[in-house]
Design a protein around this motif. Structure first.
Motif, PDB file in Angstrom:
ATOM      1  N   THR A 484      42.809  34.738  53.190  1.00  0.00           N
ATOM      2  CA  THR A 484      41.988  33.989  52.242  1.00  0.00           C
ATOM      3  C   THR A 484      41.963  34.651  50.875  1.00  0.00           C
ATOM      4  OG1 THR A 484      40.600  33.191  54.059  1.00  0.00           O
ATOM      5  CG2 THR A 484      39.688  33.055  51.819  1.00  0.00           C
ATOM      6  N   ALA A 485      41.801  35.969  50.846  1.00  0.00           N
ATOM      7  CA  ALA A 485      41.698  36.670  49.560  1.00  0.00           C
ATOM      8  C   ALA A 485      42.970  36.500  48.749  1.00  0.00           C
ATOM      9  CB  ALA A 485      41.419  38.161  49.805  1.00  0.00           C
ATOM     10  N   ALA A 486      44.133  36.627  49.416  1.00  0.00           N
ATOM     11  CA  ALA A 486      45.401  36.478  48.702  1.00  0.00           C
ATOM     12  C   ALA A 486      45.578  35.047  48.205  1.00  0.00           C
ATOM     13  CB  ALA A 486      46.557  36.882  49.602  1.00  0.00           C
ATOM     14  N   GLY A 487      45.198  34.062  49.040  1.00  0.00           N
ATOM     15  CA  GLY A 487      45.317  32.674  48.616  1.00  0.00           C
ATOM     16  C   GLY A 487      44.416  32.357  47.440  1.00  0.00           C
ATOM     17  N   VAL A 488      43.178  32.860  47.506  1.00  0.00           N
ATOM     18  CA  VAL A 488      42.260  32.629  46.395  1.00  0.00           C
ATOM     19  C   VAL A 488      42.791  33.260  45.110  1.00  0.00           C
ATOM     20  CG1 VAL A 488      39.961  33.207  45.508  1.00  0.00           C
ATOM     21  CG2 VAL A 488      40.223  32.369  47.852  1.00  0.00           C
ATOM     22  N   ALA A 489      43.355  34.492  45.223  1.00  0.00           N
ATOM     23  CA  ALA A 489      43.899  35.165  44.039  1.00  0.00           C
ATOM     24  C   ALA A 489      45.060  34.382  43.445  1.00  0.00           C
ATOM     25  CB  ALA A 489      44.354  36.580  44.415  1.00  0.00           C
ATOM     26  N   ALA A 490      45.928  33.805  44.312  1.00  0.00           N
ATOM     27  CA  ALA A 490      47.063  33.027  43.814  1.00  0.00           C
ATOM     28  C   ALA A 490      46.582  31.776  43.085  1.00  0.00           C
ATOM     29  CB  ALA A 490      47.990  32.658  44.964  1.00  0.00           C
ATOM     30  N   LEU A 491      45.571  31.088  43.664  1.00  0.00           N
ATOM     31  CA  LEU A 491      45.048  29.893  43.016  1.00  0.00           C
ATOM     32  C   LEU A 491      44.350  30.228  41.703  1.00  0.00           C
ATOM     33  CD1 LEU A 491      43.656  27.934  46.096  1.00  0.00           C
ATOM     34  CD2 LEU A 491      45.789  27.541  44.857  1.00  0.00           C
ATOM     35  N   MET A 492      43.602  31.327  41.675  1.00  0.00           N
ATOM     36  CA  MET A 492      42.923  31.722  40.440  1.00  0.00           C
ATOM     37  C   MET A 492      43.933  32.117  39.353  1.00  0.00           C
ATOM     38  SD  MET A 492      39.747  31.210  40.781  1.00  0.00           S
ATOM     39  CE  MET A 492      39.138  32.103  39.367  1.00  0.00           C
ATOM     40  N   THR A 493      45.021  32.718  39.782  1.00  0.00           N
ATOM     41  CA  THR A 493      46.068  33.045  38.809  1.00  0.00           C
ATOM     42  C   THR A 493      46.649  31.779  38.199  1.00  0.00           C
ATOM     43  OG1 THR A 493      46.627  35.089  39.977  1.00  0.00           O
ATOM     44  CG2 THR A 493      48.291  34.186  38.510  1.00  0.00           C
ATOM     45  N   SER A 494      46.882  30.770  39.027  1.00  0.00           N
ATOM     46  CA  SER A 494      47.387  29.481  38.519  1.00  0.00           C
ATOM     47  C   SER A 494      46.406  28.879  37.533  1.00  0.00           C
ATOM     48  CB  SER A 494      47.632  28.519  39.677  1.00  0.00           C
ATOM     49  OG  SER A 494      48.528  29.071  40.613  1.00  0.00           O
ATOM     50  N   ARG A 495      45.110  29.017  37.847  1.00  0.00           N
ATOM     51  CA  ARG A 495      44.096  28.465  36.947  1.00  0.00           C
ATOM     52  C   ARG A 495      44.073  29.213  35.618  1.00  0.00           C
ATOM     53  NH1 ARG A 495      37.585  28.503  38.214  1.00  0.00           N
ATOM     54  NH2 ARG A 495      36.903  27.799  36.144  1.00  0.00           N
ATOM     55  N   ARG A 496      44.165  30.540  35.674  1.00  0.00           N
ATOM     56  CA  ARG A 496      44.045  31.333  34.460  1.00  0.00           C
ATOM     57  C   ARG A 496      45.209  31.103  33.488  1.00  0.00           C
ATOM     58  NH1 ARG A 496      42.264  35.601  38.214  1.00  0.00           N
ATOM     59  NH2 ARG A 496      40.014  35.894  37.944  1.00  0.00           N
ATOM     60  N   ILE A 497      46.401  30.871  34.021  1.00  0.00           N
ATOM     61  CA  ILE A 497      47.549  30.700  33.140  1.00  0.00           C
ATOM     62  C   ILE A 497      47.837  29.234  32.834  1.00  0.00           C
ATOM     63  CG2 ILE A 497      48.588  32.826  34.010  1.00  0.00           C
ATOM     64  CD1 ILE A 497      50.568  31.134  35.582  1.00  0.00           C
ATOM     65  N   GLY A 498      46.944  28.337  33.267  1.00  0.00           N
ATOM     66  CA  GLY A 498      47.110  26.923  32.959  1.00  0.00           C
ATOM     67  C   GLY A 498      48.212  26.257  33.751  1.00  0.00           C
ATOM     68  N   ALA A 499      48.414  26.687  35.000  1.00  0.00           N
ATOM     69  CA  ALA A 499      49.491  26.132  35.830  1.00  0.00           C
ATOM     70  C   ALA A 499      48.950  25.192  36.898  1.00  0.00           C
ATOM     71  CB  ALA A 499      50.283  27.258  36.481  1.00  0.00           C
ATOM     72  N   ALA A 500      47.709  24.718  36.742  1.00  0.00           N
ATOM     73  CA  ALA A 500      47.136  23.853  37.773  1.00  0.00           C
ATOM     74  C   ALA A 500      47.914  22.550  37.904  1.00  0.00           C
ATOM     75  CB  ALA A 500      45.670  23.567  37.457  1.00  0.00           C
ATOM     76  N   GLY A 501      48.439  22.056  36.799  1.00  0.00           N
ATOM     77  CA  GLY A 501      49.222  20.826  36.883  1.00  0.00           C
ATOM     78  C   GLY A 501      50.452  20.975  37.742  1.00  0.00           C
ATOM     79  N   ALA A 502      51.068  22.157  37.720  1.00  0.00           N
ATOM     80  CA  ALA A 502      52.283  22.371  38.508  1.00  0.00           C
ATOM     81  C   ALA A 502      51.983  22.452  39.992  1.00  0.00           C
ATOM     82  CB  ALA A 502      52.993  23.643  38.034  1.00  0.00           C
ATOM     83  N   VAL A 503      50.783  22.929  40.341  1.00  0.00           N
ATOM     84  CA  VAL A 503      50.464  23.107  41.770  1.00  0.00           C
ATOM     85  C   VAL A 503      49.441  22.070  42.240  1.00  0.00           C
ATOM     86  CG1 VAL A 503      50.971  25.569  41.688  1.00  0.00           C
ATOM     87  CG2 VAL A 503      48.653  24.792  41.209  1.00  0.00           C
ATOM     88  N   GLU A 504      49.217  20.988  41.476  1.00  0.00           N
ATOM     89  CA  GLU A 504      48.207  20.003  41.854  1.00  0.00           C
ATOM     90  C   GLU A 504      48.466  19.384  43.223  1.00  0.00           C
ATOM     91  OE1 GLU A 504      46.004  16.032  40.010  1.00  0.00           O
ATOM     92  OE2 GLU A 504      47.394  17.222  38.807  1.00  0.00           O
ATOM     93  N   PRO A 505      49.720  19.031  43.580  1.00  0.00           N
ATOM     94  CA  PRO A 505      49.920  18.518  44.953  1.00  0.00           C
ATOM     95  C   PRO A 505      49.493  19.517  46.021  1.00  0.00           C
ATOM     96  CG  PRO A 505      51.807  18.037  43.576  1.00  0.00           C
ATOM     97  CD  PRO A 505      50.928  18.951  42.780  1.00  0.00           C
ATOM     98  N   LEU A 506      49.696  20.787  45.748  1.00  0.00           N
ATOM     99  CA  LEU A 506      49.279  21.806  46.711  1.00  0.00           C
ATOM    100  C   LEU A 506      47.757  21.855  46.808  1.00  0.00           C
ATOM    101  CD1 LEU A 506      49.799  24.273  48.566  1.00  0.00           C
ATOM    102  CD2 LEU A 506      49.858  25.681  46.502  1.00  0.00           C
TER     103      LEU A 506
END
Length: 561
Positions: A484-506
């Motif tokens: 869980t911690a690693a997954g949360v960190a990966a998602l937060m990293t996507s959020r911080r760098i503005g990559a949410a659009g790229a991983v939205e299906p995920l």
């Protein structure tokens, strides 16, 4: 009368006649006083010139203890008689011997013709005198080992006239012309001293801003003629270490490049290695480096009795007289020369196998700068990893800089081998050197995009820009990995760098999977819902529509991203 008497005199009588000639040559006509002073002065000057001429013509017959006195008496007057001398027979030997004892530039024009003299003593003395003149104008003191001559050679004798004046530029150019003439007729006299004199005067290639280069430089740069052929012979075949040094200096000149390559391929003595290694920094010149790569490298099979325990037969070793010093020669070189071996080997050895043979003894050298030079030219970045734990802070720091991505501006591409690189980066944290530990921390953060540090965010941003699909795969694999911690960190990293659009299906898949499962990971799901912040309110509602109590709070700043 004294001049004629000198020819048939012997022993003490010859010494007495020579002393009389010296006394006449040393007499100052200005000291004459009384009636008829003008005629007496003219007669004295005429007698003085005749005495100087007689001393020059019968120099070989003057006893050596008397020669320094004769040189002092005739100083500055040789030029008055040098042009009118008839050089033939015994006079030729006298002039050659006189030029050798004085190293006076007034004799340079006469030496080249004397080399072809039928009398062996005159030819030998003229050759030695030509070399002595070149030694006199050389910027460094003459070293017999460097020239490959005996220390008792006549050319290395001290000049008898210690008060000789400094040379002018015109006299220096006259010597160049004389040596050029000696080289031009080399096929007739075959005197190696002429070759050595040419190598001595060709100290280094002239700079582009120099307009007057002289005849020797023109011959070295390919001018047709016997002098050019003789210079190539000197570069290629002279066994003296100075020939190898000059070959390294003139390697860039096309006229003699082939001859220089042949000479650089041979180093029969330790001094042959040392004279080139002391100029190893010249390998940084691209033109010289290109020519150096053409030097042939010879290797030999390793004898069975020299194999290390457990080694298989058929190994190779460097030729003991090859262009790069082998293990035995390295042990005898001083530290200044050893520090240049790696740089020179990298220029001469484009082949990785041969380069490894040359660098192998350097890897355990007691001097840190020698190891540092070897590490810098080791083929492959992975080869530098062992040096990250070197006892020298300079060596370890340079190796860590090369073995990691610190300061290299890598694209941040996420690769399958990043796990191994992360393990190596963590091992750097145990280094005794603070610089290496700091680079280990930076590399660990750079290889862990979800770590939350600025370096990790930069690595994630570079990964997204260089390989978007690889970045998405990394986020997916991390989220699906079960931690869980690693997954949360990966998602937060996507959020911080503005990559949410790229991983939205995920993100939508994470929410759907959480709703469909009996055990809902609320933290991971909430993070997935929070990630679209900065895109659109509709996207957030799509993620949070079926999750009771999981709708995140957001602000207008979040909408602006």
């Amino acid at each position: 009368m004294l001049a004629r008497a000198m020819g048939g005199a012997e022993g003490l009588e010859r010494s007495a006649f020579a002393a009389e000639l010296v006394e006449i040559a040393a007499f100052d006509p200005a000291a004459i006083r009384g009636l008829g002073r003008r005629k007496a002065i003219e007669a004295a000057r005429s007698a003085q010139t005749a005495a100087v001429r007689a001393l020059a013509e019968h120099w070989v017959e003057i006893p050596r203890p008397l020669r320094p006195l004769a040189l002092a008496a005739c100083r500055g007057r040789w030029g008055h008689v040098a042009t009118g001398l008839e050089i033939s027979g015994p006079v030729a030997a006298s002039i050659a011997e006189l030029a050798l004892d004085t190293a006076d530039p007034v004799w340079t024009a006469l030496l080249a013709p004397l080399l072809g003299s039928g009398e062996s003593h005159a030819s030998s003395a003229a050759a030695q005198a030509l070399l002595a003149l070149a030694i006199r104008v050389a910027p460094e003191p003459a070293d017999p080992a460097m020239l490959g001559v005996d220390a008792r050679a006549p050319a290395l004798r001290p000049i008898l006239d210690a008060a000789a004046e400094a040379w002018t530029a015109e006299q220096f150019m006259d010597l160049h012309r004389a040596v050029h003439g000696a080289l031009d007729s080399f096929e007739h006299h075959r005197r190696k001293e002429a070759l050595l004199a040419g190598l001595l005067l060709l100290e280094r290639p002239p700079r582009p801003c120099q307009t007057t280069n002289g005849p020797l430089v023109a011959a070295a740069r390919g001018e047709r003629g016997g002098a050019s052929e003789a210079l190539r012979t000197a570069f290629r075949r002279a066994r003296a270490p100075i020939a190898r040094q000059r070959a390294w200096l003139w390697l860039r000149e096309e006229g003699v490049a082939a001859a220089c390559i042949d000479r650089l391929a041979r180093a029969p003595s330790l001094l042959d290695h040392a004279v080139v290694l002391r100029l190893g920094h010249l390998a940084l010149a691209p033109a010289r480096a290109r020519q150096a790569a053409l030097v042939p490298i010879a290797t030999r099979p390793t004898p069975g009795d020299r194999l290390p325990p457990g080694a298989a037969p058929g190994g190779r070793r460097l030729h003991p007289e090859g262009p790069v010093p082998d293990r035995a020669a390295l042990g005898q070189l001083d530290v200044v020369a050893r520090r240049q071996v790696a740089r020179l080997a990298a220029s001469l050895m484009p082949d990785a196998a041969a380069l490894a043979l040359a660098l192998d003894p350097l890897l355990i050298d007691p001097d840190g700068l020698v190891r540092l030079g070897a590490m810098r030219v080791l083929p492959g970045i992975d080869a530098a990893r062992d040096f990250c734990f070197d006892g020298s802070a300079a060596v370890a720091g340079a190796a860590a800089t090369r073995a990691t991505s610190c300061g290299l501006g890598e694209s941040g591409r996420l690769r399958a081998g990043d796990a191994a690189r992360r393990r190596f980066a963590r091992s750097l944290l145990r280094s005794p050197h603070s610089r290496v530990r700091r680079m280990g921390e930076e590399e660990t953060a750079r290889l862990t995009p979800g770590a939350g540090s600025p370096a990790a965010r930069l690595a994630a941003r570079r990964a997204l820009e260089s390989d978007p699909s690889g970045f998405v795969d990394w986020v997916r694999d991390t989220v699906r990995g079960g931690e869980t911690a690693a997954g949360v960190a990966a998602l937060m990293t996507s959020r911080r760098i503005g990559a949410a659009g790229a991983v939205e299906p995920l993100l939508l898949a994470v929410v759907r999977d959480s709703l469909a499962s009996d055990l809902i990971d609320s933290r991971l799901t909430a993070t997935a819902i929070a990630c679209p912040r900065g895109y659109s309110l509709a996207a957030q509602h799509r993620c949070a529509g079926g999750v009771s109590g999981a709708t995140p709070r957001f602000s207008g700043a979040g909408e602006r991203g």
